[in-house]
Structures are given as structure tokens and as C-alpha cells.
Design a protein around this motif. Sequence first.
Motif, short mmCIF file in Angstrom:
data_model
loop_
_atom_site.label_atom_id
_atom_site.label_comp_id
_atom_site.label_asym_id
_atom_site.label_seq_id
_atom_site.Cartn_x
_atom_site.Cartn_y
_atom_site.Cartn_z
N ALA A 186 -15.60 55.79 28.71
CA ALA A 186 -15.10 55.53 30.07
C ALA A 186 -13.57 55.62 30.14
O ALA A 186 -13.00 55.94 31.19
N SER A 187 -12.93 55.35 29.01
CA SER A 187 -11.45 55.42 28.97
C SER A 187 -10.99 56.47 27.97
O SER A 187 -9.97 56.30 27.28
N LEU A 188 -11.75 57.58 27.90
CA LEU A 188 -11.45 58.62 26.90
C LEU A 188 -10.05 59.21 27.09
O LEU A 188 -9.35 59.54 26.12
N SER A 189 -9.61 59.34 28.33
CA SER A 189 -8.29 59.97 28.58
C SER A 189 -7.13 59.13 28.06
O SER A 189 -6.01 59.64 27.86
N THR A 190 -7.35 57.85 27.81
CA THR A 190 -6.27 56.97 27.34
C THR A 190 -6.26 56.83 25.83
O THR A 190 -5.40 56.15 25.28
N LEU A 191 -7.23 57.45 25.14
CA LEU A 191 -7.32 57.31 23.68
C LEU A 191 -6.42 58.31 22.98
O LEU A 191 -6.27 59.46 23.43
N ASN A 192 -5.82 57.88 21.88
CA ASN A 192 -5.02 58.79 21.07
C ASN A 192 -5.94 59.53 20.11
O ASN A 192 -7.15 59.30 20.06
N ASP A 193 -5.38 60.37 19.29
CA ASP A 193 -6.19 61.20 18.38
C ASP A 193 -6.98 60.35 17.38
O ASP A 193 -8.14 60.66 17.08
N ARG A 194 -6.34 59.31 16.84
CA ARG A 194 -7.03 58.45 15.87
C ARG A 194 -8.20 57.74 16.53
O ARG A 194 -9.29 57.65 15.94
N GLN A 195 -8.03 57.25 17.73
CA GLN A 195 -9.10 56.56 18.45
C GLN A 195 -10.23 57.51 18.81
O GLN A 195 -11.42 57.15 18.76
N ARG A 196 -9.88 58.76 19.16
CA ARG A 196 -10.91 59.76 19.44
C ARG A 196 -11.72 60.08 18.18
O ARG A 196 -12.94 60.28 18.24
N GLU A 197 -11.03 60.11 17.05
CA GLU A 197 -11.72 60.39 15.77
C GLU A 197 -12.69 59.25 15.44
O GLU A 197 -13.82 59.50 15.00
N LEU A 198 -12.25 58.02 15.64
CA LEU A 198 -13.13 56.87 15.38
C LEU A 198 -14.33 56.87 16.33
O LEU A 198 -15.46 56.54 15.94
N LEU A 199 -14.09 57.26 17.58
CA LEU A 199 -15.19 57.33 18.54
C LEU A 199 -16.21 58.38 18.13
O LEU A 199 -17.43 58.15 18.23
#
Length: 206
Positions: free
Chosen positions: A178-191
Motif C-alpha cells: 500500500a505504501s510501495l512508492s515510499t519504500l527505498n531499495d532495501r525495503q523493496r528487497e525485503l518486501l
Amino acid sequence: MSVRYWMLVLLAWFGLSFSQNALAATYRCSSATGQVYFSDRPCGGTSDAATGGTKLGGAGPVEQGDPRARAYSYTPTIPKPPEHAKYLVGPCAEMEEAIRTAPVRGIQGQTLRSLYEDYRTKCDYQVREAQERVNADKREQDRMRTEQRQMAAAQQAEGQRLDNQCANMRAVIADKRASLSTLNDRQRELLQNMQDNYNRTCINRR
């Protein structure tokens, strides 16, 4: 008239009387409670009325081939062997079977008592040992059933744990997406790692 004539008359009269008595000698009757009995007097007579006797069919003797009489005959049956009989061997197994089948073979009275006493004297130890083996079999069956119940309970608990884990993972993944646009690269990788783990663990699990 001659003595010979009177002798023949008396013999004929006795023969007729005996024949009539023989024909009326046996009657098949039923009491008020339904119990069948046989009487030398007609059913419902003075002696039978007090006990509630009733006449069945026509008066007269019951024919030997009458199916109604055969219907009340008792035929003994062979009882099932006891559980421990499968562990008896040799003469003890033979005596156990002989005692169990004695009624259908017409063995009773002193002969049967002697056979049973011989069996009790010679086979007491083997019988007790066979009974203990039966008890051991039952204990083993109880143990196996207990283990199966415990395994089923453990599997159910593990399934419930995985259900809860997958539900939590779905909630986290949905929140992050829901908040994908606010995630940085590391958070996207963890997701993405969480998504892959969810697919392996939860998709098509059942």
C-alpha cells in the motif's frame, strides 16, 4: 355261546380301547404365557384350565412329522473361541476346542466334567500365559492409538501455527504494498523476500 366266542369278544374290546387311548394319549397345548407343553388330556380340560391352557388345532396326538413340533426343537451351536485360544498349542488347544464343542457332540455329564478338570489341571499355566499375551496385545493397541491421537493433535497444532504465520505475512505484505512508492531499495528487497517466502510457505500448502 362257547367260551372261545366270549374270549374273542373280550380281546376285540380291549384292542379297541387300547387303540382309542393311544390316539388320545398326547395333546400339544399352550399356556396363557405362550409356553408350549404336552398333556395326556385335551387342552382346556379341567386340569389345564387352572393354568390357562388352550387347545391348539384339533384334538388328538401330535404327528411325529408335525413341523409345529419340530419348530420348538433346540439345536446347540458352537460358541466362538475365547481371545486367548489363538495362543494355545498342542493338547491344551485340543482340549479347549473339545470342551467348547462338547454340546454339539452330545458330550455332557461326568465325561465333560472330567475333561474340564483335566484341562484346568494341565493347562492352567498355558491359559494364564495366553491371557497375558492377549492383554499385552491390547496394551500395544492402546499405545498405538494414543500415539496416533498425539500425532494428529501435533499436526493440527502445527497447521494452526502456519495459518497464523501466513495470515500475519499477508497483512504485512499488503501494508507494504500500500505504501510501495515510499519504500527505498532495501525495503523493496525485503518486501520481495517476504513475498517469495510467503509463496513457498503458504501458497497451495493444503
